[in-house]
Design a protein around this motif. Structure first.
Motif, PDB file in Angstrom:
ATOM      1  N   ILE A  40       0.837  -1.203   0.000  1.00  8.06           N
ATOM      2  CA  ILE A  40       0.000   0.000   0.000  1.00  8.06           C
ATOM      3  C   ILE A  40       0.871   1.253   0.000  1.00  8.06           C
ATOM      4  CG2 ILE A  40      -1.611   1.359   1.419  1.00  8.06           C
ATOM      5  CD1 ILE A  40      -2.980  -1.335   2.071  1.00  8.06           C
ATOM      6  N   ARG A  41       1.937   1.226   0.767  1.00  7.26           N
ATOM      7  CA  ARG A  41       2.857   2.377   0.781  1.00  7.26           C
ATOM      8  C   ARG A  41       3.457   2.606  -0.608  1.00  7.26           C
ATOM      9  NH1 ARG A  41       7.131   1.693   5.233  1.00  7.26           N
ATOM     10  NH2 ARG A  41       7.709   3.767   4.514  1.00  7.26           N
ATOM     11  N   ILE A  42       3.744   1.531  -1.323  1.00  9.74           N
ATOM     12  CA  ILE A  42       4.263   1.655  -2.690  1.00  9.74           C
ATOM     13  C   ILE A  42       3.220   2.340  -3.568  1.00  9.74           C
ATOM     14  CG2 ILE A  42       4.836   0.350  -4.789  1.00  9.74           C
ATOM     15  CD1 ILE A  42       6.223  -1.716  -2.899  1.00  9.74           C
ATOM     16  N   ILE A  43       1.990   1.869  -3.496  1.00  8.07           N
ATOM     17  CA  ILE A  43       0.922   2.445  -4.326  1.00  8.07           C
ATOM     18  C   ILE A  43       0.711   3.916  -3.974  1.00  8.07           C
ATOM     19  CG2 ILE A  43      -1.531   2.331  -4.951  1.00  8.07           C
ATOM     20  CD1 ILE A  43       0.275   0.007  -6.057  1.00  8.07           C
ATOM     21  N   GLN A  44       0.699   4.231  -2.689  1.00  6.33           N
ATOM     22  CA  GLN A  44       0.531   5.634  -2.277  1.00  6.33           C
ATOM     23  C   GLN A  44       1.667   6.494  -2.832  1.00  6.33           C
ATOM     24  OE1 GLN A  44       0.197   4.856   1.981  1.00  6.33           O
ATOM     25  NE2 GLN A  44      -1.889   5.660   1.932  1.00  6.33           N
ATOM     26  N   PHE A  45       2.883   5.988  -2.743  1.00  2.48           N
ATOM     27  CA  PHE A  45       4.040   6.724  -3.255  1.00  2.48           C
ATOM     28  C   PHE A  45       3.901   6.936  -4.761  1.00  2.48           C
ATOM     29  CE2 PHE A  45       8.483   7.102  -4.670  1.00  2.48           C
ATOM     30  CZ  PHE A  45       8.963   8.068  -3.797  1.00  2.48           C
ATOM     31  N   LEU A  46       3.491   5.890  -5.475  1.00  2.00           N
ATOM     32  CA  LEU A  46       3.329   5.986  -6.926  1.00  2.00           C
ATOM     33  C   LEU A  46       2.259   7.002  -7.300  1.00  2.00           C
ATOM     34  CD1 LEU A  46       3.488   2.199  -7.915  1.00  2.00           C
ATOM     35  CD2 LEU A  46       5.250   3.943  -8.310  1.00  2.00           C
ATOM     36  N   LEU A  47       1.143   6.980  -6.585  1.00  6.75           N
ATOM     37  CA  LEU A  47       0.050   7.900  -6.890  1.00  6.75           C
ATOM     38  C   LEU A  47       0.433   9.346  -6.591  1.00  6.75           C
ATOM     39  CD1 LEU A  47      -2.923   5.759  -5.576  1.00  6.75           C
ATOM     40  CD2 LEU A  47      -2.338   6.221  -7.967  1.00  6.75           C
ATOM     41  N   THR A  48       1.131   9.551  -5.491  1.00  8.25           N
ATOM     42  CA  THR A  48       1.585  10.899  -5.149  1.00  8.25           C
ATOM     43  C   THR A  48       2.579  11.395  -6.192  1.00  8.25           C
ATOM     44  OG1 THR A  48       1.229  10.498  -2.792  1.00  8.25           O
ATOM     45  CG2 THR A  48       2.713  12.301  -3.375  1.00  8.25           C
ATOM     46  N   ALA A  49       3.509  10.540  -6.582  1.00  6.88           N
ATOM     47  CA  ALA A  49       4.501  10.919  -7.597  1.00  6.88           C
ATOM     48  C   ALA A  49       3.818  11.240  -8.920  1.00  6.88           C
ATOM     49  CB  ALA A  49       5.521   9.803  -7.772  1.00  6.88           C
ATOM     50  N   ALA A  50       2.845  10.413  -9.305  1.00  8.13           N
ATOM     51  CA  ALA A  50       2.126  10.652 -10.558  1.00  8.13           C
ATOM     52  C   ALA A  50       1.392  11.985 -10.508  1.00  8.13           C
ATOM     53  CB  ALA A  50       1.151   9.511 -10.840  1.00  8.13           C
ATOM     54  N   GLY A  51       0.800  12.299  -9.362  1.00 14.26           N
ATOM     55  CA  GLY A  51       0.102  13.566  -9.197  1.00 14.26           C
ATOM     56  C   GLY A  51       1.024  14.760  -9.298  1.00 14.26           C
ATOM     57  N   ASN A  52       2.313  14.539  -9.018  1.00 10.13           N
ATOM     58  CA  ASN A  52       3.313  15.604  -9.108  1.00 10.13           C
ATOM     59  C   ASN A  52       4.142  15.496 -10.388  1.00 10.13           C
ATOM     60  OD1 ASN A  52       2.646  16.774  -6.606  1.00 10.13           O
ATOM     61  ND2 ASN A  52       3.837  15.234  -5.532  1.00 10.13           N
ATOM     62  N   ASN A  53       3.699  14.641 -11.314  1.00 11.85           N
ATOM     63  CA  ASN A  53       4.389  14.422 -12.592  1.00 11.85           C
ATOM     64  C   ASN A  53       5.826  13.955 -12.421  1.00 11.85           C
ATOM     65  OD1 ASN A  53       2.170  15.103 -14.266  1.00 11.85           O
ATOM     66  ND2 ASN A  53       2.565  17.265 -13.856  1.00 11.85           N
ATOM     67  N   HIS A  54       6.066  13.090 -11.422  1.00 14.87           N
ATOM     68  CA  HIS A  54       7.389  12.497 -11.214  1.00 14.87           C
ATOM     69  C   HIS A  54       7.355  11.029 -11.626  1.00 14.87           C
ATOM     70  CE1 HIS A  54       7.751  15.748  -8.001  1.00 14.87           C
ATOM     71  NE2 HIS A  54       8.628  16.052  -8.932  1.00 14.87           N
ATOM     72  N   THR A  55       8.450  10.575 -12.205  1.00 21.91           N
ATOM     73  CA  THR A  55       8.574   9.154 -12.503  1.00 21.91           C
ATOM     74  C   THR A  55       9.189   8.461 -11.284  1.00 21.91           C
ATOM     75  OG1 THR A  55      10.726   9.492 -13.522  1.00 21.91           O
ATOM     76  CG2 THR A  55       8.817   9.487 -14.995  1.00 21.91           C
ATOM     77  N   VAL A  56       8.863   7.182 -11.134  1.00 26.53           N
ATOM     78  CA  VAL A  56       9.352   6.416  -9.987  1.00 26.53           C
ATOM     79  C   VAL A  56      10.061   5.172 -10.487  1.00 26.53           C
ATOM     80  CG1 VAL A  56       8.703   5.167  -7.896  1.00 26.53           C
ATOM     81  CG2 VAL A  56       7.461   7.243  -8.531  1.00 26.53           C
ATOM     82  N   THR A  57      11.280   4.989 -10.008  1.00 25.98           N
ATOM     83  CA  THR A  57      12.063   3.803 -10.343  1.00 25.98           C
ATOM     84  C   THR A  57      12.028   2.835  -9.165  1.00 25.98           C
ATOM     85  OG1 THR A  57      14.096   4.733  -9.437  1.00 25.98           O
ATOM     86  CG2 THR A  57      13.631   5.175 -11.780  1.00 25.98           C
ATOM     87  N   PRO A  58      12.373   1.576  -9.400  1.00 27.55           N
ATOM     88  CA  PRO A  58      12.464   0.636  -8.285  1.00 27.55           C
ATOM     89  C   PRO A  58      13.457   1.099  -7.213  1.00 27.55           C
ATOM     90  CG  PRO A  58      12.408  -0.558 -10.348  1.00 27.55           C
ATOM     91  CD  PRO A  58      12.537   0.905 -10.694  1.00 27.55           C
ATOM     92  N   THR A  59      14.540   1.733  -7.633  1.00 27.98           N
ATOM     93  CA  THR A  59      15.528   2.235  -6.671  1.00 27.98           C
ATOM     94  C   THR A  59      14.913   3.290  -5.759  1.00 27.98           C
ATOM     95  OG1 THR A  59      17.319   1.780  -8.225  1.00 27.98           O
ATOM     96  CG2 THR A  59      17.796   3.327  -6.443  1.00 27.98           C
ATOM     97  N   ALA A  60      14.140   4.201  -6.333  1.00 28.03           N
ATOM     98  CA  ALA A  60      13.481   5.239  -5.526  1.00 28.03           C
ATOM     99  C   ALA A  60      12.513   4.607  -4.526  1.00 28.03           C
ATOM    100  CB  ALA A  60      12.750   6.225  -6.429  1.00 28.03           C
ATOM    101  N   LEU A  61      11.808   3.569  -4.963  1.00 29.25           N
ATOM    102  CA  LEU A  61      10.883   2.871  -4.058  1.00 29.25           C
ATOM    103  C   LEU A  61      11.638   2.165  -2.942  1.00 29.25           C
ATOM    104  CD1 LEU A  61       8.318   1.408  -6.599  1.00 29.25           C
ATOM    105  CD2 LEU A  61       7.835   3.065  -4.784  1.00 29.25           C
ATOM    106  N   SER A  62      12.760   1.533  -3.273  1.00 32.69           N
ATOM    107  CA  SER A  62      13.583   0.857  -2.262  1.00 32.69           C
ATOM    108  C   SER A  62      14.043   1.839  -1.197  1.00 32.69           C
ATOM    109  CB  SER A  62      14.812   0.200  -2.898  1.00 32.69           C
ATOM    110  OG  SER A  62      14.444  -0.849  -3.733  1.00 32.69           O
ATOM    111  N   LYS A  63      14.499   3.002  -1.653  1.00 27.50           N
ATOM    112  CA  LYS A  63      14.951   4.030  -0.702  1.00 27.50           C
ATOM    113  C   LYS A  63      13.790   4.532   0.141  1.00 27.50           C
ATOM    114  CE  LYS A  63      18.899   5.604  -3.384  1.00 27.50           C
ATOM    115  NZ  LYS A  63      19.474   6.661  -4.225  1.00 27.50           N
ATOM    116  N   HIS A  64      12.640   4.740  -0.486  1.00 30.53           N
ATOM    117  CA  HIS A  64      11.467   5.244   0.237  1.00 30.53           C
ATOM    118  C   HIS A  64      11.033   4.284   1.344  1.00 30.53           C
ATOM    119  CE1 HIS A  64       7.636   7.138   1.052  1.00 30.53           C
ATOM    120  NE2 HIS A  64       7.017   6.016   0.763  1.00 30.53           N
ATOM    121  N   LEU A  65      11.015   2.998   1.043  1.00 31.06           N
ATOM    122  CA  LEU A  65      10.582   2.006   2.029  1.00 31.06           C
ATOM    123  C   LEU A  65      11.715   1.538   2.927  1.00 31.06           C
ATOM    124  CD1 LEU A  65       8.133  -0.356   0.111  1.00 31.06           C
ATOM    125  CD2 LEU A  65       7.579   1.490   1.677  1.00 31.06           C
TER     126      LEU A  65
END
Length: 155
Positions: A40-65
């Protein structure tokens, strides 16, 4: 002095109520989506990034979590199999992948996230500039206190 203690108690109580409501929202999202907290945290991060027009890589997700790339790969594999995310080639770096939330995730997890983000923006807009600055200052100091306290755990 008593007024300051009463105000601090009221702030702590309001924060506790917020945390309980946030936990309940996450529990409902877990139930509706059959996803784990990290998913769920991944999905929330993805949705927030999309809303801010940011792309998300697996590395960014790894760092976030704060998880290893191997753990992230396993989480992303599960989310992809469930139809919750999509992996696509990065638009400017063809060697890299971009992760996006799929419509299923947007419907089950995204609806409450978007509603909460919109409500937060409206609430913040109702504050004066001084009030906004005080809230930001309070939350940053609170974040610092949590980070500091967590460093003492097990240490």
């Amino acid at each position: 002095m008593s007024v300051q203690i009463d105000a601090a108690t009221e702030i702590i109580d309001a924060l506790r109520q917020y945390q309980e409501a946030d936990s309940a929202m996450h529990a409902r999202a877990r139930q509706a989506s059959s996803m784990s907290d990290n998913e769920i945290r991944i999905i929330q991060f993805l949705l927030t990034a999309a809303g801010n027009n940011h792309t998300v890589t697996p590395t960014a997700l790894s760092k976030h979590l704060g998880v290893t790339s191997a753990s992230m790969t396993a989480l992303l594999d599960r989310l992809e199999r469930a139809g919750a995310i999509e992996r696509v080639r990065h638009p400017s770096d063809r060697r890299s992948l971009v992760i996006t939330a799929a419509p299923f995730a947007e419907q089950t997890v995204g609806a409450p996230v978007v509603a909460f983000q919109q409500a937060t923006q409206e609430i913040a807009a109702d504050l004066t500039e001084d009030e906004q600055a005080a809230v930001v200052r309070f939350l940053r100091r609170l974040t610092s206190a949590v980070d500091q306290a967590s460093r003492t755990v097990g240490g």
